[in-house]
Each structure stands twice: as C-alpha cells, then as structure tokens.
Enzyme design. Structure first.
Site, short mmCIF file in Angstrom:
data_model
loop_
_atom_site.label_atom_id
_atom_site.label_comp_id
_atom_site.label_asym_id
_atom_site.label_seq_id
_atom_site.Cartn_x
_atom_site.Cartn_y
_atom_site.Cartn_z
N ALA A 1 -3.55 7.80 -5.04
CA ALA A 1 -2.17 7.32 -5.13
C ALA A 1 -2.24 5.87 -5.61
CB ALA A 1 -1.49 7.41 -3.78
N GLY B 1 0.83 -1.21 0.00
CA GLY B 1 0.00 0.00 0.00
C GLY B 1 0.85 1.25 0.00
N ASN B 2 0.25 2.38 0.30
CA ASN B 2 1.01 3.63 0.37
C ASN B 2 0.41 4.54 1.45
OD1 ASN B 2 -1.08 5.38 -0.92
ND2 ASN B 2 -0.73 3.97 -2.62
N HIS B 3 1.05 5.69 1.63
CA HIS B 3 0.68 6.57 2.75
C HIS B 3 -0.49 7.50 2.46
CE1 HIS B 3 3.95 5.37 5.25
NE2 HIS B 3 4.85 5.69 4.35
N SER B 4 -1.13 7.38 1.32
CA SER B 4 -2.18 8.33 0.98
C SER B 4 -3.30 8.31 2.04
CB SER B 4 -2.78 7.98 -0.38
OG SER B 4 -3.88 8.81 -0.64
#
Ligand code: C5P
Length: 419
Positions: free
Chosen positions: A285, A218-221
């Site tokens: 993102a 995943g990502n930090h969005s």
C-alpha cells in the site's frame, strides 16, 4: 483439481524417502505410530535415533515397522557406509518427532555429535520439527530462540499441544499427534515446484512518509497479503525478494527480505530488484503523497491551525516497463471496484490486477481472508472468499500462465528479427 492434487491416502507419500529423527522424550513412543502411518502410506522410512531416544524405545520397534535398519550410533559401521550422510542427502524430507529442547539446541547451533544431528547437518531437505518437552523447558527463552532460528532457516514447526505431561503437570509441551504430522508431511511433499528458479519480487506492507522526526503519514496495510504471496512463491520453488514497508505480521523464513520506509525508498528498491526478475507483484500500500518539507525538529503545538503541504509521489508500478517482466498490481477500492480496477490495468500497463473491495466483510486490511477478482485484458474472474494463502496460490497460477505465454512468445519474436 487434477489427479496430482488428489488427497487419496498415500498419493503424495508413496515412494518418498522420509528420514524420521527421534530424540529422547517419552513422546518417542508416538514416533512408532508415526512411522507406522508413513509406511502404510507407502513412504520409505529411515529412522535415526539419538542415544537418549533408545532408552525410551527399542530400535527394534521401528525396524519391525519400517523393515529398514535404524541408525542410532554414529560410529557403528566404522565408516563403511556413513549412513548419516547418505540418509540426509537422499531424504525428500527430514522430520524430527519428538524434538527435545536439547535436540532443537543442537539443530539450531549446527552440532553433529550424534547420528540425528549429523544427518540433519548433511541434509538440505525440508525440515519438519515436532517439539515435545515440559512447559518450562518449551517456554524458556533459549528454546524459543532456537525455534526462531530454525524457523528463520526455513524449518516448519508443528507446535506442541496443551495437555498432561510426563511430570504429571498440565501445560503446553505435548507432541502433536502423528496424524497432524502426517498431514504436514503431505503438505510439504505435495508442493509443486512449478516456479522453480523464477525470480519473483513481491512488495508488501505500507509505506510511511515522515512529517517530522517523530510523526509520519501511514496506512492500515498489515502486509498479510504480500507475505502470503512471498511464502506461496517460495514454496513453489521461486527465488523470492520481499520488499517490505511497515508490516504487522512476522516475516517469512526462506525468502530474501529488504526493508524500506518511504515510497521513494520503495521505488529505488523495486527498480534495482527487477533488473534480474521475472515477476513483480506490487501488493504494497503505497503513499500517493509525501510531505514537501519534512521538519528537522519535532513540530510543536501552538494552538493555531497547521497545514501540511503534500506533493505527489511517483506511481511506481506505472513507471516500470512491462514485458518481459510480468507485472501484477493490486486495486484496493471502496467503491466502483471493477471500473477503477480496469482503468488501472491500462493506466499502469500491468498484466493482471487483483481487485478487492476493502470495505467488504472478510476482505482487506488485517484480515486472514480476502475476496478478490482477477482482471486482465481478457476479462474478469471473480474468486470466492478464500484465505490469503489460497488467493496467493491462485494468483501464482495466473502468473505461471503469463510466464509460459511470455516464453512461447519470445522464440517467435526472435524468429521474426532474424528472418
Ligand atoms: O493507484 P492505486 O494506489 O490504487 O494503485 C494500486 C497499485 O499500484 C498497487 O499495486 C500499488 O502497490 C501500486 N502503486 C504504486 N505506486 C504508487 C501507488 C500505488 O506502485 N505511488
């Protein structure tokens, strides 16, 4: 900017029809001050009281200020004018201050047994609620659920403050001050409807690519920027579809929401959504890679090295045809911001890129502010550090310009084809 946005007293409220619903709380006396402020600002104020409210404040107190009859008895005029319907229909805004726990429950459930509830049921105007009650009643899950239901339906709630309550205890439950309520009404009534009937698709949050049944990439969005755009577009009258991956902020009421997980889900959702859309804003993102072989069972630790084989995901924005759709992309960069953003403008064939350096203070993931630059084929506009909501509104100003350009281009194209 211009005169339309002026904050001079009364400029937004002048001539507006405000229905002030008053329910039975000791804070009803503050509603008299509120009515007075609104009348001073030039609004036409009709007061609707519940029977309990009339035990706290005399209807005459309001009538002396508004110079209009107070509606407090659903059956008073014996069906001659059906005031609760006409008031609700004609209102530019309905504000309930104070809103008791009982009143909130009635509004949430759609009851119509008193003049206030019946007026609210007949109205499609924006609804502003200023709760006032004892802390225990306010914090009760029933009240909180009712507030949540009303928020989801689009109501705006001005949270009560901490302070001394009627019981003598201190806690949360004091109705917001009239000046705050007037300010909220100015904001609601001052909204421009310049995107009315436009269909805007906004993507927000981060995509997740599964590794096995329990893990993902995943990502930090946080989704804050995309959610702010969806809210701003909703407030300007657009029909909004918000396609969201993983987000850490509440989803806004009054917009259609579609949840997705992976980049491929997002691509399918966007492709279906843009068929009848005017604008696509890709604030999500998006994972550029996905795991080639997702394990069907949880991968066990063996002590050995473990390698994941990733394959590229499609670039959604680049794969979608532009005009007549207005396409807006984001470029979250950590270096060479402008060069990279300019390349994206061309490579992804978008009308506008919103570029931000996610490492700059106050910008990027999870913050409430953002410092961005708008890049289009004509050049670069650097914006100061603004709230994400302000960035959203500035972005929609640019979108509106692009939509207007499009509609002025279309007649000339039609002319050329037929000529
Ligand atoms: O190439 P990059 O990921 O920096 O581009 C960012 C922009 O492209 C964002 O608007 C993002 O939503 C979009 N994007 C996309 N499909 C991808 C990757 C990014 O639409 N696979």
């Amino acid at each position: 900017m211009g005169a339309a946005n002026s904050h001079s007293p009364g400029s937004v409220l002048t001539g507006k029809r405000i229905v002030l619903g008053v329910s039975g709380s000791i804070a009803a006396f503050k509603a008299v001050a509120l009515a007075s402020e609104l009348v001073k600002a030039g609004a036409v104020v009709d007061v609707v009281m519940t029977p309990a409210a009339t035990r706290f404040v005399q209807p005459l107190s309001f009538e002396a200020i508004t110079h209009r009859p107070v509606v407090s008895d659903l059956f008073a005029d014996q069906g001659r004018s059906i005031a609760h319907v006409s008031l609700g229909v004609d209102a530019n805004v309905l504000v309930v201050a104070p809103a008791t726990a009982d009143c909130l429950a009635g509004l949430a459930l759609g009851f119509g047994h008193d003049a206030l509830l019946a007026t609210a049921l007949s109205s499609r105007a924006p609804l502003l609620l200023a709760p006032a009650m004892e802390t225990l009643m306010y914090e009760h899950p029933a009240t909180q659920q009712n507030l949540e239901t009303l928020r989801r339906r689009g109501a705006i709630v001005i949270e009560p403050a901490h302070g001394r309550l009627a019981s003598g205890r201190s806690g949360r439950g004091r109705m917001a001050e009239p000046v705050q309520i007037v300010e909220a009404l100015r904001t609601i009534l001052g909204r421009t409807r310049d995107l009315a009937d436009r269909r805007i698709v906004v993507t927000a949050g981060g995509t997740r690519e599964p590794i096995d049944p329990v893990r993902f990439i995943g990502n930090h969005s946080s989704g804050k920027m995309g959610v702010a755009i969806a809210e701003a577009a909703r407030d300007r009258g657009a029909r909004v579809l918000l396609i969201v991956g993983a987000v850490s902020v509440p989803l806004p009421p009054g917009v259609e929401v579609q949840q997705v997980t992976t980049t491929l889900d997002l691509k399918a959702a966007v492709e279906a959504a843009i068929r009848d859309a005017d604008v696509l804003v890709m604030a999500a993102a998006v994972a550029d890679f996905r795991v080639e072989q997702v394990a069907s069972d949880k991968i066990k630790r063996t002590g050995d090295e473990f390698t994941l084989h990733l394959i590229p995901n499609p670039d959604i924005l680049a794969s979608i045809a532009a005009a007549p759709l207005v396409k807006v992309g984001f470029a979250a960069e950590t270096h060479d911001l402008l060069t990279n953003a300019q390349q994206k403008l061309v490579k992804k064939n978008v009308d506008l890129i919103v570029a931000n350096d996610v490492t700059a203070p106050g910008s990027g993931f999870g913050t409430d502010t953002n410092q961005v630059s708008f890049i289009d084929r004509d050049g670069i506009e650097d914006l100061p550090l603004l709230s994400k909501r302000e960035v959203a509104d500035r972005l929609l100003d640019r979108v509106l310009q692009l939509l207007r350009q499009r509609s002025s281009e279309i007649p000339s194209l039609v002319g050329r084809e037929s000529g």
